[in-house]
Motif scaffolding. Sequence first.
Motif, PDB file in Angstrom:
ATOM      1  N   PHE A  88     -25.429  -2.992  16.527  1.00  0.00           N
ATOM      2  CA  PHE A  88     -24.040  -3.402  16.676  1.00  0.00           C
ATOM      3  C   PHE A  88     -23.058  -2.280  16.986  1.00  0.00           C
ATOM      4  CE2 PHE A  88     -25.929  -6.514  13.653  1.00  0.00           C
ATOM      5  CZ  PHE A  88     -25.967  -7.581  14.541  1.00  0.00           C
ATOM      6  N   ALA A  89     -23.487  -1.033  16.993  1.00  0.00           N
ATOM      7  CA  ALA A  89     -22.547   0.070  17.224  1.00  0.00           C
ATOM      8  C   ALA A  89     -22.814   0.761  18.555  1.00  0.00           C
ATOM      9  CB  ALA A  89     -22.628   1.069  16.080  1.00  0.00           C
ATOM     10  N   GLY A  90     -23.352   0.050  19.505  1.00  0.00           N
ATOM     11  CA  GLY A  90     -23.687   0.659  20.791  1.00  0.00           C
ATOM     12  C   GLY A  90     -22.486   1.011  21.635  1.00  0.00           C
ATOM     13  N   ASP A  91     -21.406   0.259  21.517  1.00  0.00           N
ATOM     14  CA  ASP A  91     -20.246   0.509  22.360  1.00  0.00           C
ATOM     15  C   ASP A  91     -19.146   1.281  21.644  1.00  0.00           C
ATOM     16  OD1 ASP A  91     -19.727  -1.532  20.637  1.00  0.00           O
ATOM     17  OD2 ASP A  91     -18.650  -2.790  22.067  1.00  0.00           O
ATOM     18  N   VAL A  92     -19.409   1.796  20.453  1.00  0.00           N
ATOM     19  CA  VAL A  92     -18.430   2.580  19.707  1.00  0.00           C
ATOM     20  C   VAL A  92     -18.507   4.029  20.167  1.00  0.00           C
ATOM     21  CG1 VAL A  92     -17.739   3.353  17.412  1.00  0.00           C
ATOM     22  CG2 VAL A  92     -18.617   1.052  17.728  1.00  0.00           C
ATOM     23  N   ALA A  93     -17.367   4.613  20.470  1.00  0.00           N
ATOM     24  CA  ALA A  93     -17.321   6.001  20.925  1.00  0.00           C
ATOM     25  C   ALA A  93     -16.891   6.908  19.777  1.00  0.00           C
ATOM     26  CB  ALA A  93     -16.359   6.136  22.085  1.00  0.00           C
ATOM     27  N   VAL A  94     -17.824   7.697  19.276  1.00  0.00           N
ATOM     28  CA  VAL A  94     -17.551   8.674  18.226  1.00  0.00           C
ATOM     29  C   VAL A  94     -17.781  10.048  18.841  1.00  0.00           C
ATOM     30  CG1 VAL A  94     -18.207   9.458  15.920  1.00  0.00           C
ATOM     31  CG2 VAL A  94     -18.312   7.045  16.471  1.00  0.00           C
ATOM     32  N   PRO A  95     -16.839  10.975  18.713  1.00  0.00           N
ATOM     33  CA  PRO A  95     -16.981  12.249  19.415  1.00  0.00           C
ATOM     34  C   PRO A  95     -18.085  13.153  18.886  1.00  0.00           C
ATOM     35  CG  PRO A  95     -14.942  12.206  18.142  1.00  0.00           C
ATOM     36  CD  PRO A  95     -15.551  10.852  18.040  1.00  0.00           C
ATOM     37  N   VAL A  96     -18.517  13.000  17.666  1.00  0.00           N
ATOM     38  CA  VAL A  96     -19.472  13.939  17.089  1.00  0.00           C
ATOM     39  C   VAL A  96     -20.917  13.477  17.259  1.00  0.00           C
ATOM     40  CG1 VAL A  96     -20.151  15.094  14.957  1.00  0.00           C
ATOM     41  CG2 VAL A  96     -17.745  14.686  15.420  1.00  0.00           C
ATOM     42  N   VAL A  97     -21.193  12.210  16.992  1.00  0.00           N
ATOM     43  CA  VAL A  97     -22.572  11.725  17.000  1.00  0.00           C
ATOM     44  C   VAL A  97     -22.615  10.340  17.644  1.00  0.00           C
ATOM     45  CG1 VAL A  97     -22.447  10.675  14.712  1.00  0.00           C
ATOM     46  CG2 VAL A  97     -24.636  11.442  15.572  1.00  0.00           C
ATOM     47  N   ASP A  98     -23.712  10.044  18.286  1.00  0.00           N
ATOM     48  CA  ASP A  98     -23.913   8.726  18.878  1.00  0.00           C
ATOM     49  C   ASP A  98     -24.427   7.775  17.788  1.00  0.00           C
ATOM     50  OD1 ASP A  98     -24.171   6.710  20.709  1.00  0.00           O
ATOM     51  OD2 ASP A  98     -26.104   7.407  21.486  1.00  0.00           O
ATOM     52  N   PRO A  99     -23.703   6.685  17.493  1.00  0.00           N
ATOM     53  CA  PRO A  99     -24.108   5.799  16.398  1.00  0.00           C
ATOM     54  C   PRO A  99     -25.493   5.174  16.585  1.00  0.00           C
ATOM     55  CG  PRO A  99     -21.854   5.318  17.048  1.00  0.00           C
ATOM     56  CD  PRO A  99     -22.409   6.279  18.048  1.00  0.00           C
ATOM     57  N   THR A 100     -25.894   4.898  17.820  1.00  0.00           N
ATOM     58  CA  THR A 100     -27.214   4.296  18.008  1.00  0.00           C
ATOM     59  C   THR A 100     -28.322   5.285  17.681  1.00  0.00           C
ATOM     60  OG1 THR A 100     -27.149   4.848  20.356  1.00  0.00           O
ATOM     61  CG2 THR A 100     -26.411   2.664  19.736  1.00  0.00           C
ATOM     62  N   LYS A 101     -28.118   6.555  18.014  1.00  0.00           N
ATOM     63  CA  LYS A 101     -29.123   7.569  17.669  1.00  0.00           C
ATOM     64  C   LYS A 101     -29.159   7.820  16.166  1.00  0.00           C
ATOM     65  CE  LYS A 101     -29.091   9.866  22.097  1.00  0.00           C
ATOM     66  NZ  LYS A 101     -28.760  11.085  22.841  1.00  0.00           N
ATOM     67  N   ALA A 102     -27.991   7.792  15.530  1.00  0.00           N
ATOM     68  CA  ALA A 102     -27.943   7.927  14.077  1.00  0.00           C
ATOM     69  C   ALA A 102     -28.645   6.738  13.416  1.00  0.00           C
ATOM     70  CB  ALA A 102     -26.502   8.023  13.602  1.00  0.00           C
ATOM     71  N   GLY A 103     -28.516   5.557  14.009  1.00  0.00           N
ATOM     72  CA  GLY A 103     -29.200   4.381  13.482  1.00  0.00           C
ATOM     73  C   GLY A 103     -30.711   4.508  13.562  1.00  0.00           C
ATOM     74  N   VAL A 104     -31.207   5.065  14.667  1.00  0.00           N
ATOM     75  CA  VAL A 104     -32.648   5.266  14.802  1.00  0.00           C
ATOM     76  C   VAL A 104     -33.148   6.265  13.764  1.00  0.00           C
ATOM     77  CG1 VAL A 104     -34.441   6.164  16.322  1.00  0.00           C
ATOM     78  CG2 VAL A 104     -32.713   4.625  17.223  1.00  0.00           C
ATOM     79  N   VAL A 105     -32.391   7.334  13.545  1.00  0.00           N
ATOM     80  CA  VAL A 105     -32.779   8.321  12.535  1.00  0.00           C
ATOM     81  C   VAL A 105     -32.779   7.687  11.148  1.00  0.00           C
ATOM     82  CG1 VAL A 105     -32.058  10.459  11.403  1.00  0.00           C
ATOM     83  CG2 VAL A 105     -32.026  10.298  13.894  1.00  0.00           C
ATOM     84  N   MET A 106     -31.767   6.884  10.853  1.00  0.00           N
ATOM     85  CA  MET A 106     -31.720   6.218   9.553  1.00  0.00           C
ATOM     86  C   MET A 106     -32.873   5.238   9.380  1.00  0.00           C
ATOM     87  SD  MET A 106     -27.651   5.550   8.993  1.00  0.00           S
ATOM     88  CE  MET A 106     -27.879   4.685   7.446  1.00  0.00           C
ATOM     89  N   MET A 107     -33.259   4.556  10.457  1.00  0.00           N
ATOM     90  CA  MET A 107     -34.398   3.644  10.378  1.00  0.00           C
ATOM     91  C   MET A 107     -35.684   4.411  10.083  1.00  0.00           C
ATOM     92  SD  MET A 107     -33.400   1.003  13.442  1.00  0.00           S
ATOM     93  CE  MET A 107     -35.072   0.666  13.827  1.00  0.00           C
ATOM     94  N   CYS A 108     -35.858   5.566  10.698  1.00  0.00           N
ATOM     95  CA  CYS A 108     -37.046   6.387  10.443  1.00  0.00           C
ATOM     96  C   CYS A 108     -37.078   6.889   9.005  1.00  0.00           C
ATOM     97  CB  CYS A 108     -37.090   7.560  11.416  1.00  0.00           C
ATOM     98  SG  CYS A 108     -37.394   7.095  13.113  1.00  0.00           S
ATOM     99  N   VAL A 109     -35.939   7.363   8.525  1.00  0.00           N
ATOM    100  CA  VAL A 109     -35.860   7.851   7.144  1.00  0.00           C
ATOM    101  C   VAL A 109     -36.091   6.710   6.158  1.00  0.00           C
ATOM    102  CG1 VAL A 109     -34.286   8.819   5.422  1.00  0.00           C
ATOM    103  CG2 VAL A 109     -34.403   9.824   7.696  1.00  0.00           C
ATOM    104  N   GLY A 110     -35.504   5.556   6.411  1.00  0.00           N
ATOM    105  CA  GLY A 110     -35.703   4.410   5.532  1.00  0.00           C
ATOM    106  C   GLY A 110     -37.144   3.926   5.516  1.00  0.00           C
ATOM    107  N   GLY A 111     -37.772   3.918   6.676  1.00  0.00           N
ATOM    108  CA  GLY A 111     -39.190   3.539   6.731  1.00  0.00           C
ATOM    109  C   GLY A 111     -40.079   4.518   5.990  1.00  0.00           C
ATOM    110  N   ALA A 112     -39.788   5.805   6.138  1.00  0.00           N
ATOM    111  CA  ALA A 112     -40.579   6.814   5.427  1.00  0.00           C
ATOM    112  C   ALA A 112     -40.380   6.699   3.914  1.00  0.00           C
ATOM    113  CB  ALA A 112     -40.194   8.207   5.906  1.00  0.00           C
TER     114      ALA A 112
END
Length: 64
Positions: free
Chosen positions: A25-49
């Motif tokens: 749901f955060a694909g079209d949000v523009a954040v200057p520091v980090v891309d929310p979709t990439k942060a979501g993928v990292v969080m999914m990996c950490v949560g799965g681990a």
Amino acid sequence: MRYPPERNLWEGGATFVAGLALRLFAGDVAVPVVDPTKAGVVMMCVGGAQTAWGLFRSARRRRG
């Protein structure tokens, strides 16, 4: 600090769901520091681990 493996399962599941929500749901949000979709993928990996670690600890505790 010692705590039961169920805590890893709950925390991992919540982190995975939050990352999935960011990814979907955060694909079209523009954040200057980090891309929310990439942060979501990292969080999914950490949560799965973390969930896998909780399952491993739970199985190991029951066996031994």
